[in-house]
Scaffold this active site. Structure first.
Site, mmCIF file in Angstrom:
data_model
loop_
_atom_site.group_PDB
_atom_site.id
_atom_site.type_symbol
_atom_site.label_atom_id
_atom_site.label_comp_id
_atom_site.label_asym_id
_atom_site.label_seq_id
_atom_site.Cartn_x
_atom_site.Cartn_y
_atom_site.Cartn_z
ATOM 1 N N LEU A 91 76.679 11.501 -11.265
ATOM 2 C CA LEU A 91 76.981 11.517 -12.689
ATOM 3 C C LEU A 91 75.729 11.049 -13.411
ATOM 4 C CD1 LEU A 91 80.525 9.829 -12.866
ATOM 5 C CD2 LEU A 91 80.001 12.269 -12.991
ATOM 6 N N ASP A 92 75.491 11.595 -14.607
ATOM 7 C CA ASP A 92 74.362 11.130 -15.404
ATOM 8 C C ASP A 92 74.520 9.637 -15.708
ATOM 9 O OD1 ASP A 92 73.481 13.750 -15.468
ATOM 10 O OD2 ASP A 92 74.390 14.167 -17.427
ATOM 11 N N LYS A 93 73.407 8.993 -15.991
ATOM 12 C CA LYS A 93 73.416 7.561 -16.307
ATOM 13 C C LYS A 93 74.460 7.231 -17.376
ATOM 14 C CE LYS A 93 70.613 4.010 -18.578
ATOM 15 N NZ LYS A 93 69.321 3.707 -19.236
ATOM 16 N N ARG A 118 76.864 19.173 -20.737
ATOM 17 C CA ARG A 118 76.058 18.895 -21.935
ATOM 18 C C ARG A 118 75.316 20.151 -22.393
ATOM 19 N NH1 ARG A 118 72.751 13.795 -19.816
ATOM 20 N NH2 ARG A 118 71.969 13.739 -21.986
#
Length: 302
Positions: A134-136, A235
């Site tokens: 997962l992205d930060k 995104r």
């Protein structure tokens, strides 16, 4: 574990042949070995989709397992499930998944090493146990593997689209459609290497399904389901249809009026087959307080 085999089935793809001969390998890992030129056909590296003629000598040289050099850190974890094979956590927004250039500590891997001390080594020293990311600044449910067999099983499920991942997001604008499917190959942005984009060349196929849950005039609350797992997929895809995520400074210049540090994106559920028993298991990470507060404000008209 390395191997030398005689091709016994004409017309078979190289990656499929390798997995058949070395069943401990996942297909995605076999493809990575091929990309790294660790697999040769009669002494020559070939691509994963190379069709064997039959009778060739196929050699595979597996790299030695790397010793984990990342330090364990006593960082609290929100554990949703754990057994001898897997650990499932609710990753908080702001936590990086694994060490990288300029980031040596405070990551999920540092925390897992302290808690588990037994993670798969397939992904190398910096990413032990990490099957997907997962992205930060994306929160939510994530699974990690505690041994190599579990890692191969989970990676195969993701590669074959058998594992199901559903997200919740708040986006700018009013999405008119009730639901939709976004497709578009994703690769590095041609001029900004820190961003991803829908590209015509050198991208990877990506498909995102979305469904509108609530509309608030200037904002929409959506459910997103991934068919593929590309970097920044939701995104990029939501931005491509004119509805970037609230708080996503990387993909929109729109002002964020809410108290959220990062994009309003949460990994809500992960459904997978247990790598040992085969039992289907579903894990849910409840919406974090920052997203709940945004929804509360939108519902009240504030």
């Amino acid at each position: 574990m390395s191997g030398i085999f005689s091709a016994d089935c004409a017309g078979e793809r190289l990656d499929v042949f390798l997995v058949r001969k070395m069943p401990d390998l996942s297909r995605s890992y076999a493809q990575r070995l091929i990309e790294e030129k660790r697999v040769t056909v009669d002494g020559t590296p070939r691509k994963a989709n190379y069709k064997l003629c039959g009778g060739e000598c196929v050699a595979c040289d597996l790299p030695p397992a790397e010793e984990v050099s990342v330090r364990a850190e006593n960082i609290p974890l929100d554990i949703l499930y754990e057994d001898a094979d897997i650990i499932v956590v609710n990753k908080p927004r702001g936590m990086v998944v694994h060490p990288a250039a300029g980031i040596s500590g405070g990551t999920l891997v540092n925390a897992l090493l302290y808690h588990c001390q037994d993670l798969s080594g397939i992904n190398g020293a910096l990413r032990p146990g990490i099957v997907h990311r997962l992205d930060k600044d994306t929160s939510g449910v994530m699974a990690a593997a505690k041994n190599d067999a579990a890692h191969r099983s989970l990676a195969e499920q993701i590669q074959k689209k058998e594992a199901r991942r559903e997200y919740r997001a708040i986006v700018y604008g009013n999405i008119a459609e009730r639901a939709g499917i976004i497709t578009g190959d994703i690769g590095r942005h041609p001029t900004d290497r820190k961003r991803m984009a829908i590209v015509r060349e050198n991208g990877k196929h990506a498909t995102t399904h979305f469904e509108v849950l609530e509309r608030f005039g200037g904002y929409t609350f959506v459910a997103c389901r991934l068919e593929t797992g590309r970097t920044h997929q939701i995104r990029v895809h939501m931005t491509s249809i004119g509805h970037p995520l609230v708080g996503d400074a990387k993909y929109t210049s729109k002002k964020n009026p809410f108290a959220i540090a990062g994009q309003a994106l949460h990994s809500l559920t992960l459904t997978l087959a247990h790598p040992r028993s085969g039992e289907e298991m579903a894990f849910t990470a409840p919406l974090p307080a920052d997203i709940e507060e945004i929804l509360c404000a939108l519902r009240s008209g504030r």
